[in-house]
Structure formats: C-alpha cells, structure tokens
Design an enzyme around this catalytic site. Structure first.
Site, PDB file in Angstrom:
ATOM      1  N   ARG A   1      -7.447  -0.267  -6.921  1.00 56.23           N
ATOM      2  CA  ARG A   1      -7.694   0.771  -5.896  1.00 56.23           C
ATOM      3  C   ARG A   1      -7.909   2.097  -6.628  1.00 56.23           C
ATOM      4  NH1 ARG A   1      -4.205   1.072  -0.562  1.00 56.23           N
ATOM      5  NH2 ARG A   1      -6.091   2.136   0.151  1.00 56.23           N
TER       6      ARG A   1
ATOM      7  N   ASP B   1      -2.059  10.780  -1.809  1.00 59.24           N
ATOM      8  CA  ASP B   1      -2.368   9.761  -2.826  1.00 59.24           C
ATOM      9  C   ASP B   1      -2.704  10.377  -4.168  1.00 59.24           C
ATOM     10  OD1 ASP B   1      -2.955   8.556  -0.070  1.00 59.24           O
ATOM     11  OD2 ASP B   1      -2.688   6.863  -1.429  1.00 59.24           O
TER      12      ASP B   1
ATOM     13  N   GLN C   1      -1.980   2.313  10.011  1.00 57.35           N
ATOM     14  CA  GLN C   1      -0.701   2.422   9.294  1.00 57.35           C
ATOM     15  C   GLN C   1       0.342   3.186  10.115  1.00 57.35           C
ATOM     16  OE1 GLN C   1      -3.685   2.907   7.909  1.00 57.35           O
ATOM     17  NE2 GLN C   1      -3.720   2.458   5.731  1.00 57.35           N
TER      18      GLN C   1
ATOM     19  N   ASN D   1      -5.455  12.476   0.974  1.00 55.18           N
ATOM     20  CA  ASN D   1      -4.578  11.607   1.765  1.00 55.18           C
ATOM     21  C   ASN D   1      -5.459  10.821   2.733  1.00 55.18           C
ATOM     22  OD1 ASN D   1      -1.877  10.695   2.361  1.00 55.18           O
ATOM     23  ND2 ASN D   1      -2.067  11.733   4.333  1.00 55.18           N
ATOM     24  N   LYS D   2      -4.840   9.945   3.491  1.00 53.21           N
ATOM     25  CA  LYS D   2      -5.565   9.053   4.398  1.00 53.21           C
ATOM     26  C   LYS D   2      -6.591   9.816   5.233  1.00 53.21           C
ATOM     27  CE  LYS D   2      -5.332   5.498   4.518  1.00 53.21           C
ATOM     28  NZ  LYS D   2      -6.327   4.712   3.742  1.00 53.21           N
TER      29      LYS D   2
ATOM     30  N   ARG E   1       0.872  -1.179   0.000  1.00 55.87           N
ATOM     31  CA  ARG E   1       0.000   0.000   0.000  1.00 55.87           C
ATOM     32  C   ARG E   1       0.909   1.230   0.000  1.00 55.87           C
ATOM     33  NH1 ARG E   1       2.380   2.023   3.617  1.00 55.87           N
ATOM     34  NH2 ARG E   1       0.814   3.624   3.711  1.00 55.87           N
ATOM     35  N   GLY E   2       0.257   2.399  -0.071  1.00 59.21           N
ATOM     36  CA  GLY E   2       1.042   3.638  -0.200  1.00 59.21           C
ATOM     37  C   GLY E   2       1.193   3.946  -1.680  1.00 59.21           C
ATOM     38  N   ALA E   3       0.882   5.210  -2.045  1.00 52.44           N
ATOM     39  CA  ALA E   3       0.750   5.543  -3.462  1.00 52.44           C
ATOM     40  C   ALA E   3       1.962   5.133  -4.324  1.00 52.44           C
ATOM     41  CB  ALA E   3       0.439   7.032  -3.601  1.00 52.44           C
TER      42      ALA E   3
HETATM   43  O1  MRU Z   1      -4.560   3.245   2.232  1.00 52.84           O
HETATM   44  P1  MRU Z   1      -3.059   3.448   2.145  1.00 52.84           P
HETATM   45  O2  MRU Z   1      -2.315   2.879   3.293  1.00 52.84           O
HETATM   46  O3  MRU Z   1      -2.516   3.003   0.796  1.00 52.84           O
HETATM   47  O4  MRU Z   1      -2.914   5.024   2.202  1.00 52.84           O
HETATM   48  C1  MRU Z   1      -1.612   5.580   2.151  1.00 52.84           C
HETATM   49  C2  MRU Z   1      -1.562   7.016   2.396  1.00 52.84           C
HETATM   50  O5  MRU Z   1      -2.562   7.686   2.568  1.00 52.84           O
HETATM   51  C3  MRU Z   1      -0.203   7.639   2.347  1.00 52.84           C
HETATM   52  O6  MRU Z   1      -0.136   8.748   3.186  1.00 52.84           O
HETATM   53  C4  MRU Z   1       0.091   8.083   0.899  1.00 52.84           C
HETATM   54  O7  MRU Z   1      -0.130   7.057  -0.008  1.00 52.84           O
HETATM   55  C5  MRU Z   1       1.477   8.569   0.740  1.00 52.84           C
HETATM   56  S1  MRU Z   1       2.656   7.215   0.724  1.00 52.84           S
HETATM   57  C6  MRU Z   1       4.160   7.945   0.459  1.00 52.84           C
END
Ligand code: MRU
Length: 366
Positions: A93, A247, A206, A257-258, A52-54
């Site tokens: 996603r 993201d 996370q 973002n999250k 996970r993470g963009a």
């Molecule tokens: O749902 P996730 O864990 O994929 O969400 C991730 C985030 O929101 C991160 O802050 C974002 O992707 C930046 S990762 C460098």
C-alpha cells in the site's frame, strides 16, 4: 488492564510464528480471527485490507519481516528471497508511511544479525517492540488530547461535547488505544459526557463498520452520519471539535487521510470549529514538505465504489449500486493543507501544524 485493552494483532498462543489478526472486512457483523502463516500472507492481508489503518499496517509489516527471516533461513538463496520480500511488502500500500517506517526499522535491526538465526531473533523482538511502542504512544496521544475535550466541556458548562470523526482512527487502525479514540476513551472513562458523530466513510465504510463497532464496544454514545452531513451539523452548532487520524503528515504539517477529510476541514474552517489531527510520530514523513505534490495517493479498485457489502440477516452480501457499465473512480486519500488544521496531537504533546511546531516537539529532526 483497562476495559478497552483488546489488541488487533498478536502471536498465537503456543505457536508464536503464527500471527493472528481481526479480519476487518467482516466487522461489525462477524468477529473473525485470521491466522497468518507466511510472509506472503502478510502482504495479502495488507493489500486486501484484512488489516488497515496506518499504525496497524506498520505493525503487521513488522511481523512480515520476521516471517521473511524465518522463511529465508531455509531458502537456498536467503538474501535474494529476503530482498524480494521487502520489495513486495513495500508495494503493498502506498500512502501510509508507517509501512515504510516499520520496514526500515526492521531492515536496519536485522542487518546487525551475524547469521539467519540471529536475524530471526532480532526481527521477532523488533516486531513485538513495534506493537508495544504503538500501545504506549497511543495512550500518550490520549493524555495529550484530553485537555482539548476538557476545555470544551468547561466552556459548555458540562454539557455534552460533540466530536466529529472520519474513517477509523480508533483502536482497529492501531493496536489498542487508537489515535483519535484515545482521548475519547480517556474522557469517557473519567465520566465526561461525550458524543461522537461518525462519518460512514464511503466507499469501504470504515466509519459505519469499524468506528461505530469500536464505540459500541466501549459504550461511547455515537451517531453514524452520511459523509455529506458534517457541514450541515457544523452550521447548526452540533459539532464542537473534529478529530481525524492521518496516514502521512509532512514536515510542514500537511496531512493525508482518508478521502473526504479535506472537505471536513474546509467546513470546520468556515464554521470556526477546531480541527485536530492525532498521530504517532511514526506517521510523520520528515523527508517531504508539500503534501499535495509529494504524498502518493492510493487508487483502489472501482468495484469498491460500484458495489457495497451489507448483512442480509444471515450472511454478508455484495450488492451492485451503479449501472454495471458505469466507470467509477476510487482515490483512497486526500491531503488537508496545514493552514486548515488547528493542531497536531502527538505522543509528545500538541503543536501547530507547521515545521516550527513539529520541530518544537521533535527537535531531533532539525
Ligand atoms: O484505507 P485505510 O482504512 O487504511 O485508511 C485509514 C485512515 O485513513 C485512518 O484515518 C488513518 O490510517 C489513521 S489510523 C489511526
């Protein structure tokens, strides 16, 4: 090689068509490496958040396209197989633009191959290049962001610089350096006294699972806090700066973002605390402006809210938190409007969160 240079995705030694990743659902309690053999397994790993993470989602998708070319080459209808796979990958996603950015980059590159053997070679090289690029881009985000921490340190006469972060925008969300963690690691390496407040980041935690693990590995002092604590800490002068990832960021600087990031931005704004967003340019969506209306927000299973995973001393256990019959809602992301953001930290420097600011760093999108 610096001490924090451990990757999150790589090809298996002596078996380069097997992709290996850290299973992020098991950290911080178990460090398990998963072998990915097929392009459908790539889709599953993105969907179930093994990765996970963009930026890491983008890199994983890059290898998905490589595996799709390999599988298509022996299929009776290779084009149909390949196109169906690209469709499935795009559906994995919705919010992180890096997924679509990596797929487009791969599809465009693969089109140049005259036959499937050539396409496989091109897709392999492009997938590896996406990974290498992310490492260098994130290193440069650290170079861009470090002066923010240096200025705060000077203003505080060398006292500890307190950073608050939400979710995980560290190396686990990327390949090596991470986005917000890159200036943090670089500051720590040069001996600056820093401390990170880590939002636990419900529902999937996370922050408490991944960011806290990474910072522990790197020896960076940190404290995990519940998601609602940030405002209180800000009111009491315990936060000097907020660093978050993203993201998808629009042309005018709105940031997805999250879930919960927006509330941190509001609290920072009210307390006049700088709020920075770190991002590689692959997270910019130049085709849209209004983040609130144009960014697709992922909704995930209500079970992620109703249940929680934890370590019982011997294994990971899933525990029910709510009445079994209660409904729960689970929006994965929110949008922070550009007006609440002090600056965007990119591989090309820092800019204001607006169209002119972004275009000053990326004039090719004028
Ligand atoms: O749902 P996730 O864990 O994929 O969400 C991730 C985030 O929101 C991160 O802050 C974002 O992707 C930046 S990762 C460098």
């Amino acid at each position: 090689m610096n001490t924090y240079a451990k990757r999150t995705i790589w090809r298996k030694e002596n078996a380069p068509t097997i992709i290996q990743v850290i299973d992020q659902r098991r950290l911080p309690h178990e460090l398990i490496i998963v072998d990915i053999h097929t392009c459908q397994e790539i889709v599953t790993a993105i969907k179930d958040m093994t990765v996970r993470g963009a930026p890491l989602i983008g890199a994983t998708a890059g290898y998905g396209v490589m595996l799709a070319c390999i599988e298509a080459s022996t299929h009776k209808n290779p084009n149909e197989y390949f196109n169906q796979y690209i469709h499935d990958l795009r559906e994995s996603r919705p919010t992180a633009i890096n997924l679509f950015w990596a797929i487009e980059r791969q599809v465009k590159a693969v089109e140049e191959g005259k036959n499937w053997q050539e396409k496989i070679e091109i897709a392999s090289k492009t997938a590896d290049q996406i990974v290498e690029d992310d490492i260098e881009v994130c290193r440069m985000i650290g170079v861009s962001g470090l002066p923010i921490l240096e200025k705060i340190k000077q203003a505080k006469n060398g006292e500890i610089v307190n950073i608050l972060t939400h979710c995980n925008a560290g190396r686990l969300g990327c390949i090596e350096w991470g986005t917000i963690s890159s200036p943090i690691y670089q500051a720590h390496q040069q001996g600056m006294k820093i401390h990170v407040w880590v939002d636990e980041t419900r529902p999937r935690n996370q922050g408490s699972n991944l960011t806290a693990w990474e910072l522990t590995q790197a020896g960076v002092p940190h404290t995990v806090i519940v998601d609602n604590a940030g405002g209180h800490l800000m009111q009491h002068g315990m936060v000097d700066v907020v660093f978050v990832g993203t993201d998808r960021t629009t042309r005018i600087g709105d940031v997805a973002n999250k879930i919960g990031t927006y509330l941190k931005a509001l609290a920072a704004f009210d307390n006049k605390i700088p709020f920075y967003v770190a991002l590689p340019s692959s997270t910019l969506d130049w085709t849209i402006r209004n983040g609130l209306t144009e960014i697709p927000i992922e909704e995930r299973s209500q079970d992620e809210v109703k249940y929680i995973y934890g370590w019982n001393g011997t294994k990971l256990e899933k525990v029910l938190l709510t009445p079994i019959t209660s409904n729960a809602s689970n929006y994965g992301f929110d949008v922070t409007p550009a007006r609440l953001i002090t600056g965007l930290i990119t591989e090309r420097g820092i800019c204001e969160a607006n169209e002119n600011g972004l275009l000053s760093l990326f004039p090719e999108y004028k």
